[in-house]
Motif scaffolding. Structure first.
Motif, PDB file in Angstrom:
ATOM      1  N   ASP A 154      -3.872  -0.295  -5.690  1.00  0.00           N
ATOM      2  CA  ASP A 154      -3.120   0.745  -6.391  1.00  0.00           C
ATOM      3  C   ASP A 154      -1.773   0.893  -5.692  1.00  0.00           C
ATOM      4  O   ASP A 154      -1.710   1.351  -4.547  1.00  0.00           O
ATOM      5  N   LEU A 155      -0.704   0.507  -6.365  1.00  0.00           N
ATOM      6  CA  LEU A 155       0.629   0.547  -5.764  1.00  0.00           C
ATOM      7  C   LEU A 155       1.265   1.914  -6.002  1.00  0.00           C
ATOM      8  O   LEU A 155       1.486   2.317  -7.148  1.00  0.00           O
ATOM      9  N   GLY A 156       1.535   2.623  -4.927  1.00  0.00           N
ATOM     10  CA  GLY A 156       2.115   3.948  -5.037  1.00  0.00           C
ATOM     11  C   GLY A 156       3.624   3.901  -5.200  1.00  0.00           C
ATOM     12  O   GLY A 156       4.265   2.861  -5.043  1.00  0.00           O
ATOM     13  N   GLN A 157       4.190   5.074  -5.512  1.00  0.00           N
ATOM     14  CA  GLN A 157       5.633   5.208  -5.612  1.00  0.00           C
ATOM     15  C   GLN A 157       6.121   6.133  -4.496  1.00  0.00           C
ATOM     16  O   GLN A 157       5.466   6.255  -3.460  1.00  0.00           O
ATOM     17  N   THR A 158       7.232   6.796  -4.689  1.00  0.00           N
ATOM     18  CA  THR A 158       7.875   7.541  -3.611  1.00  0.00           C
ATOM     19  C   THR A 158       6.958   8.550  -2.936  1.00  0.00           C
ATOM     20  O   THR A 158       6.863   8.623  -1.709  1.00  0.00           O
TER      21      THR A 158
ATOM     22  N   GLY B  13      -1.323  18.866  -4.468  1.00  0.00           N
ATOM     23  CA  GLY B  13      -1.530  18.135  -3.223  1.00  0.00           C
ATOM     24  C   GLY B  13      -2.644  17.109  -3.262  1.00  0.00           C
ATOM     25  O   GLY B  13      -2.860  16.386  -2.289  1.00  0.00           O
ATOM     26  N   ALA B  14      -3.372  17.030  -4.391  1.00  0.00           N
ATOM     27  CA  ALA B  14      -4.487  16.089  -4.484  1.00  0.00           C
ATOM     28  C   ALA B  14      -3.978  14.688  -4.823  1.00  0.00           C
ATOM     29  O   ALA B  14      -2.960  14.518  -5.489  1.00  0.00           O
ATOM     30  N   HIS B  15      -4.691  13.693  -4.344  1.00  0.00           N
ATOM     31  CA  HIS B  15      -4.357  12.296  -4.627  1.00  0.00           C
ATOM     32  C   HIS B  15      -5.598  11.593  -5.165  1.00  0.00           C
ATOM     33  O   HIS B  15      -6.727  12.032  -4.939  1.00  0.00           O
ATOM     34  N   ASP B  16      -5.377  10.495  -5.874  1.00  0.00           N
ATOM     35  CA  ASP B  16      -6.509   9.709  -6.360  1.00  0.00           C
ATOM     36  C   ASP B  16      -6.292   8.221  -6.150  1.00  0.00           C
ATOM     37  O   ASP B  16      -6.892   7.386  -6.819  1.00  0.00           O
ATOM     38  N   ASP B  17      -5.424   7.873  -5.182  1.00  0.00           N
ATOM     39  CA  ASP B  17      -5.052   6.472  -4.983  1.00  0.00           C
ATOM     40  C   ASP B  17      -6.218   5.608  -4.535  1.00  0.00           C
ATOM     41  O   ASP B  17      -6.436   4.506  -5.050  1.00  0.00           O
ATOM     42  N   LEU B  18      -6.994   6.091  -3.563  1.00  0.00           N
ATOM     43  CA  LEU B  18      -8.155   5.323  -3.105  1.00  0.00           C
ATOM     44  C   LEU B  18      -9.208   5.221  -4.201  1.00  0.00           C
ATOM     45  O   LEU B  18      -9.815   4.157  -4.404  1.00  0.00           O
TER      46      LEU B  18
ATOM     47  N   PRO C 280       0.457   4.083   4.842  1.00  0.00           N
ATOM     48  CA  PRO C 280       1.322   5.247   5.073  1.00  0.00           C
ATOM     49  C   PRO C 280       2.417   5.338   4.015  1.00  0.00           C
ATOM     50  O   PRO C 280       2.886   4.315   3.497  1.00  0.00           O
ATOM     51  N   LEU C 281       2.827   6.566   3.695  1.00  0.00           N
ATOM     52  CA  LEU C 281       3.936   6.751   2.768  1.00  0.00           C
ATOM     53  C   LEU C 281       5.166   6.010   3.281  1.00  0.00           C
ATOM     54  O   LEU C 281       5.464   6.028   4.473  1.00  0.00           O
ATOM     55  N   GLY C 282       5.859   5.367   2.378  1.00  0.00           N
ATOM     56  CA  GLY C 282       7.063   4.635   2.773  1.00  0.00           C
ATOM     57  C   GLY C 282       6.813   3.187   3.111  1.00  0.00           C
ATOM     58  O   GLY C 282       7.771   2.440   3.358  1.00  0.00           O
TER      59      GLY C 282
ATOM     60  N   GLU D  70     -14.780 -14.947   4.918  1.00  0.00           N
ATOM     61  CA  GLU D  70     -15.908 -14.468   4.121  1.00  0.00           C
ATOM     62  C   GLU D  70     -15.553 -14.206   2.659  1.00  0.00           C
ATOM     63  O   GLU D  70     -16.461 -14.109   1.805  1.00  0.00           O
ATOM     64  N   VAL D  71     -14.262 -14.084   2.349  1.00  0.00           N
ATOM     65  CA  VAL D  71     -13.863 -13.808   0.952  1.00  0.00           C
ATOM     66  C   VAL D  71     -12.942 -14.877   0.378  1.00  0.00           C
ATOM     67  O   VAL D  71     -12.695 -14.888  -0.832  1.00  0.00           O
ATOM     68  N   ARG D  72     -12.458 -15.768   1.190  1.00  0.00           N
ATOM     69  CA  ARG D  72     -11.449 -16.726   0.745  1.00  0.00           C
ATOM     70  C   ARG D  72     -11.951 -17.583  -0.410  1.00  0.00           C
ATOM     71  O   ARG D  72     -13.053 -18.139  -0.379  1.00  0.00           O
ATOM     72  N   LYS D  73     -11.157 -17.660  -1.456  1.00  0.00           N
ATOM     73  CA  LYS D  73     -11.416 -18.453  -2.650  1.00  0.00           C
ATOM     74  C   LYS D  73     -12.652 -17.990  -3.422  1.00  0.00           C
ATOM     75  O   LYS D  73     -13.167 -18.737  -4.268  1.00  0.00           O
ATOM     76  N   LYS D  74     -13.119 -16.798  -3.160  1.00  0.00           N
ATOM     77  CA  LYS D  74     -14.181 -16.206  -3.986  1.00  0.00           C
ATOM     78  C   LYS D  74     -13.883 -14.717  -4.198  1.00  0.00           C
ATOM     79  O   LYS D  74     -14.721 -13.850  -3.973  1.00  0.00           O
ATOM     80  N   CYS D  75     -12.632 -14.476  -4.614  1.00  0.00           N
ATOM     81  CA  CYS D  75     -12.217 -13.101  -4.840  1.00  0.00           C
ATOM     82  C   CYS D  75     -11.210 -13.034  -5.975  1.00  0.00           C
ATOM     83  O   CYS D  75     -10.586 -14.028  -6.345  1.00  0.00           O
ATOM     84  N   THR D  76     -11.072 -11.834  -6.525  1.00  0.00           N
ATOM     85  CA  THR D  76     -10.087 -11.526  -7.554  1.00  0.00           C
ATOM     86  C   THR D  76      -9.330 -10.283  -7.137  1.00  0.00           C
ATOM     87  O   THR D  76      -9.940  -9.316  -6.648  1.00  0.00           O
ATOM     88  N   LEU D  77      -8.015 -10.305  -7.306  1.00  0.00           N
ATOM     89  CA  LEU D  77      -7.181  -9.150  -6.990  1.00  0.00           C
ATOM     90  C   LEU D  77      -6.763  -8.466  -8.287  1.00  0.00           C
ATOM     91  O   LEU D  77      -6.136  -9.084  -9.152  1.00  0.00           O
ATOM     92  N   VAL D  78      -7.123  -7.188  -8.425  1.00  0.00           N
ATOM     93  CA  VAL D  78      -6.724  -6.383  -9.578  1.00  0.00           C
ATOM     94  C   VAL D  78      -5.631  -5.439  -9.095  1.00  0.00           C
ATOM     95  O   VAL D  78      -5.884  -4.571  -8.253  1.00  0.00           O
ATOM     96  N   VAL D  79      -4.424  -5.606  -9.605  1.00  0.00           N
ATOM     97  CA  VAL D  79      -3.282  -4.850  -9.090  1.00  0.00           C
ATOM     98  C   VAL D  79      -2.724  -3.923 -10.166  1.00  0.00           C
ATOM     99  O   VAL D  79      -2.496  -4.328 -11.302  1.00  0.00           O
ATOM    100  N   ASP D  80      -2.559  -2.653  -9.798  1.00  0.00           N
ATOM    101  CA  ASP D  80      -2.025  -1.649 -10.713  1.00  0.00           C
ATOM    102  C   ASP D  80      -0.498  -1.664 -10.662  1.00  0.00           C
ATOM    103  O   ASP D  80       0.103  -1.303  -9.657  1.00  0.00           O
ATOM    104  N   GLY D  81       0.100  -2.083 -11.757  1.00  0.00           N
ATOM    105  CA  GLY D  81       1.554  -2.120 -11.822  1.00  0.00           C
ATOM    106  C   GLY D  81       2.122  -1.049 -12.738  1.00  0.00           C
ATOM    107  O   GLY D  81       3.231  -1.194 -13.246  1.00  0.00           O
ATOM    108  N   THR D  82       1.370   0.034 -12.933  1.00  0.00           N
ATOM    109  CA  THR D  82       1.734   1.050 -13.928  1.00  0.00           C
ATOM    110  C   THR D  82       3.141   1.596 -13.727  1.00  0.00           C
ATOM    111  O   THR D  82       3.980   1.560 -14.622  1.00  0.00           O
TER     112      THR D  82
END
Length: 214
Positions: free
Chosen positions: A9-13, A182-187, A57-59, A77-89
Protein backbone atom coordinates in the motif's frame (compact mmCIF):
# COMPACT_ATOMS: atom_id res chain seq x y z
CA UNK A 1 4.02 -25.88 -2.74
CA UNK A 2 3.27 -22.78 -0.68
CA UNK A 3 3.11 -19.44 -2.42
CA UNK A 4 3.61 -15.90 -1.15
CA UNK A 5 1.58 -12.78 -1.86
CA UNK A 6 3.03 -9.34 -1.13
CA UNK A 7 0.57 -6.50 -0.54
CA UNK A 8 2.10 -3.03 -0.95
CA UNK A 9 0.00 0.00 0.00
CA UNK A 10 1.77 3.14 -1.22
CA UNK A 11 1.05 6.12 0.99
CA UNK A 12 1.03 9.80 0.14
CA UNK A 13 2.11 12.88 2.09
CA UNK A 14 0.18 12.18 5.29
CA UNK A 15 -0.22 8.41 4.85
CA UNK A 16 2.18 5.59 5.56
CA UNK A 17 3.37 3.11 2.99
CA UNK A 18 2.87 -0.43 4.26
CA UNK A 19 3.94 -3.90 3.22
CA UNK A 20 2.45 -7.27 4.13
CA UNK A 21 3.52 -10.78 3.14
CA UNK A 22 0.92 -13.54 3.21
CA UNK A 23 1.85 -17.19 2.82
CA UNK A 24 -0.81 -19.10 0.90
CA UNK A 25 -0.85 -22.81 1.73
CA UNK A 26 -3.03 -25.26 -0.13
CA UNK A 27 -4.21 -28.29 1.86
CA UNK A 28 -2.00 -31.36 1.81
CA UNK A 29 -4.09 -34.27 0.60
CA UNK A 30 -2.96 -37.72 1.68
CA UNK A 31 -4.87 -40.98 1.61
CA UNK A 32 -6.56 -40.32 4.97
CA UNK A 33 -7.68 -36.82 3.95
CA UNK A 34 -9.08 -38.02 0.65
CA UNK A 35 -11.05 -40.85 2.19
CA UNK A 36 -12.39 -38.40 4.77
CA UNK A 37 -13.47 -36.05 1.98
CA UNK A 38 -15.26 -38.84 0.12
CA UNK A 39 -17.20 -39.64 3.27
CA UNK A 40 -18.08 -36.10 4.36
CA UNK A 41 -17.86 -34.10 1.09
CA UNK A 42 -16.14 -31.42 3.18
CA UNK A 43 -14.01 -29.06 1.13
CA UNK A 44 -10.42 -28.63 2.24
CA UNK A 45 -9.64 -24.92 2.36
CA UNK A 46 -6.26 -23.22 1.84
CA UNK A 47 -4.89 -21.09 4.68
CA UNK A 48 -3.54 -17.53 4.67
CA UNK A 49 -0.67 -16.81 7.10
CA UNK A 50 0.61 -13.26 7.57
CA UNK A 51 4.40 -13.63 7.79
CA UNK A 52 5.61 -10.04 7.54
CA UNK A 53 4.22 -6.61 8.38
CA UNK A 54 6.08 -3.36 7.81
CA UNK A 55 4.96 0.25 8.02
CA UNK A 56 7.49 2.64 6.54
CA UNK A 57 8.15 5.95 8.34
CA UNK A 58 6.36 8.99 6.96
CA UNK A 59 8.44 10.64 4.28
CA UNK A 60 10.10 7.44 3.09
CA UNK A 61 10.68 7.91 -0.63
CA UNK A 62 8.97 5.63 -3.12
CA UNK A 63 12.32 4.38 -4.50
CA UNK A 64 13.32 3.35 -0.95
CA UNK A 65 10.01 1.55 -0.44
CA UNK A 66 10.39 -0.25 -3.76
CA UNK A 67 14.00 -1.17 -2.95
CA UNK A 68 13.08 -2.64 0.45
CA UNK A 69 10.22 -4.61 -1.08
CA UNK A 70 12.42 -5.99 -3.84
CA UNK A 71 14.96 -7.20 -1.27
CA UNK A 72 12.24 -9.15 0.52
CA UNK A 73 11.02 -10.78 -2.71
CA UNK A 74 14.55 -12.03 -3.34
CA UNK A 75 14.89 -13.94 -0.10
CA UNK A 76 15.50 -17.65 -0.80
CA UNK A 77 12.27 -18.82 0.85
CA UNK A 78 10.05 -16.68 -1.42
CA UNK A 79 12.16 -16.04 -4.50
CA UNK A 80 10.37 -16.84 -7.77
CA UNK A 81 7.28 -18.09 -5.95
CA UNK A 82 5.60 -14.82 -5.09
CA UNK A 83 3.28 -12.16 -6.48
CA UNK A 84 3.40 -8.46 -5.62
CA UNK A 85 0.05 -6.65 -5.46
CA UNK A 86 0.72 -2.90 -5.45
CA UNK A 87 -1.85 -0.19 -4.71
CA UNK A 88 -1.36 2.68 -7.11
CA UNK A 89 -4.63 4.45 -6.26
CA UNK A 90 -3.33 7.88 -5.28
CA UNK A 91 0.21 7.77 -6.58
CA UNK A 92 -0.66 6.75 -10.11
CA UNK A 93 1.14 5.05 -12.97
CA UNK A 94 4.56 6.80 -12.63
CA UNK A 95 5.16 5.32 -9.18
CA UNK A 96 3.92 1.88 -10.22
CA UNK A 97 6.32 2.14 -13.15
CA UNK A 98 9.13 2.33 -10.58
CA UNK A 99 8.09 -1.14 -9.45
CA UNK A 100 8.10 -2.51 -12.99
CA UNK A 101 11.51 -0.98 -13.63
CA UNK A 102 12.99 -2.44 -10.43
CA UNK A 103 13.34 -5.89 -11.95
CA UNK A 104 11.25 -7.83 -9.45
CA UNK A 105 11.56 -11.59 -9.86
CA UNK A 106 7.84 -12.08 -9.37
CA UNK A 107 4.51 -11.20 -10.95
CA UNK A 108 3.43 -7.59 -10.36
CA UNK A 109 -0.29 -6.82 -10.13
CA UNK A 110 -1.16 -3.07 -10.07
CA UNK A 111 -4.43 -2.22 -8.35
CA UNK A 112 -6.50 0.94 -8.10
CA UNK A 113 -8.98 0.91 -5.21
CA UNK A 114 -12.34 2.32 -6.27
CA UNK A 115 -15.76 3.09 -4.75
CA UNK A 116 -17.36 1.06 -7.56
CA UNK A 117 -19.57 -2.01 -7.42
CA UNK A 118 -17.50 -4.62 -9.25
CA UNK A 119 -13.85 -5.44 -9.87
CA UNK A 120 -12.60 -5.12 -13.42
CA UNK A 121 -9.32 -5.36 -15.29
CA UNK A 122 -8.24 -2.86 -17.93
CA UNK A 123 -4.89 -2.49 -19.67
CA UNK A 124 -3.01 -4.49 -17.07
CA UNK A 125 -4.56 -2.75 -14.03
CA UNK A 126 -7.16 -4.10 -11.65
CA UNK A 127 -9.85 -1.70 -10.43
CA UNK A 128 -11.15 -3.14 -7.19
CA UNK A 129 -13.87 -1.76 -4.89
CA UNK A 130 -12.63 -1.30 -1.35
CA UNK A 131 -15.64 -3.21 -0.12
CA UNK A 132 -14.36 -6.26 -2.05
CA UNK A 133 -11.01 -6.09 -0.23
CA UNK A 134 -12.68 -5.74 3.17
CA UNK A 135 -15.26 -8.37 2.25
CA UNK A 136 -12.55 -10.92 1.47
CA UNK A 137 -10.96 -10.28 4.86
CA UNK A 138 -14.31 -10.60 6.66
CA UNK A 139 -14.96 -13.97 5.04
CA UNK A 140 -11.48 -15.33 5.76
CA UNK A 141 -11.58 -14.11 9.37
CA UNK A 142 -15.02 -15.62 9.93
CA UNK A 143 -13.76 -18.92 8.51
CA UNK A 144 -10.66 -18.67 10.72
CA UNK A 145 -8.40 -19.13 7.74
CA UNK A 146 -6.23 -16.06 8.39
CA UNK A 147 -3.33 -16.49 10.79
CA UNK A 148 -1.08 -13.67 11.94
CA UNK A 149 2.31 -14.56 13.40
CA UNK A 150 2.17 -13.25 16.97
CA UNK A 151 5.85 -12.30 17.05
CA UNK A 152 5.43 -9.63 14.34
CA UNK A 153 6.18 -6.14 15.61
CA UNK A 154 3.09 -4.62 13.98
CA UNK A 155 0.61 -7.35 14.92
CA UNK A 156 -1.29 -5.23 17.45
CA UNK A 157 -1.38 -2.26 15.10
CA UNK A 158 -2.86 -4.24 12.19
CA UNK A 159 -5.52 -5.74 14.48
CA UNK A 160 -6.46 -2.24 15.66
CA UNK A 161 -6.64 -1.03 12.06
CA UNK A 162 -9.02 -3.81 11.05
CA UNK A 163 -11.18 -3.04 14.08
CA UNK A 164 -11.23 0.66 13.15
CA UNK A 165 -12.57 0.06 9.64
CA UNK A 166 -16.24 0.99 9.45
CA UNK A 167 -18.85 1.32 6.76
CA UNK A 168 -20.91 4.38 5.90
CA UNK A 169 -23.38 5.28 3.18
CA UNK A 170 -22.12 7.56 0.45
CA UNK A 171 -23.30 8.85 -2.93
CA UNK A 172 -21.80 5.82 -4.66
CA UNK A 173 -23.05 3.31 -2.09
CA UNK A 174 -21.58 1.82 1.05
CA UNK A 175 -17.96 2.83 1.64
CA UNK A 176 -15.38 1.37 3.99
CA UNK A 177 -12.58 3.17 5.79
CA UNK A 178 -10.97 4.21 9.06
CA UNK A 179 -13.06 7.34 9.54
CA UNK A 180 -12.03 8.23 13.07
CA UNK A 181 -9.66 11.17 13.43
CA UNK A 182 -6.04 10.03 13.34
CA UNK A 183 -6.90 6.47 12.31
CA UNK A 184 -5.00 4.68 9.55
CA UNK A 185 -5.70 1.55 7.55
CA UNK A 186 -2.47 1.17 5.57
CA UNK A 187 -1.35 -2.11 7.13
CA UNK A 188 -4.86 -3.53 6.96
CA UNK A 189 -5.08 -2.65 3.27
CA UNK A 190 -1.69 -4.21 2.57
CA UNK A 191 -2.90 -7.48 4.13
CA UNK A 192 -6.24 -7.21 2.30
CA UNK A 193 -4.53 -6.68 -1.07
CA UNK A 194 -2.44 -9.81 -0.61
CA UNK A 195 -5.37 -11.90 0.62
CA UNK A 196 -7.65 -10.63 -2.17
CA UNK A 197 -5.25 -11.83 -4.82
CA UNK A 198 -4.55 -15.11 -3.05
CA UNK A 199 -8.26 -15.75 -2.53
CA UNK A 200 -8.90 -15.23 -6.23
CA UNK A 201 -6.30 -17.86 -7.07
CA UNK A 202 -7.25 -20.51 -4.53
CA UNK A 203 -8.36 -24.00 -5.42
CA UNK A 204 -10.45 -26.14 -3.10
CA UNK A 205 -10.19 -29.90 -3.03
CA UNK A 206 -13.57 -31.20 -4.14
CA UNK A 207 -14.49 -28.25 -6.38
CA UNK A 208 -14.27 -28.08 -10.14
CA UNK A 209 -12.26 -25.25 -11.60
CA UNK A 210 -9.67 -23.17 -9.79
CA UNK A 211 -11.23 -19.69 -9.98
CA UNK A 212 -7.92 -18.19 -10.98
CA UNK A 213 -7.65 -14.51 -11.88
CA UNK A 214 -6.16 -13.85 -15.28
Amino acid sequence: MNYFYFGLDLGQTHDYSALAVVEFAEPVVDRFDYISYLRTQRKLDPTFSVRHLQRFPLGTSYPDVVRATRELTRRPEVRKKCTLVVDGTGVGKPVVDLVHEADFECDVVPVSITPGLAARRDKGWWYVPKRDLIGVMQVLLEQRRVRIAQDLREVQRVIEEFMAIESKAGESGVQFGAWRNGAHDDLALAVALACWRAKGCERKIGERGDGRLI
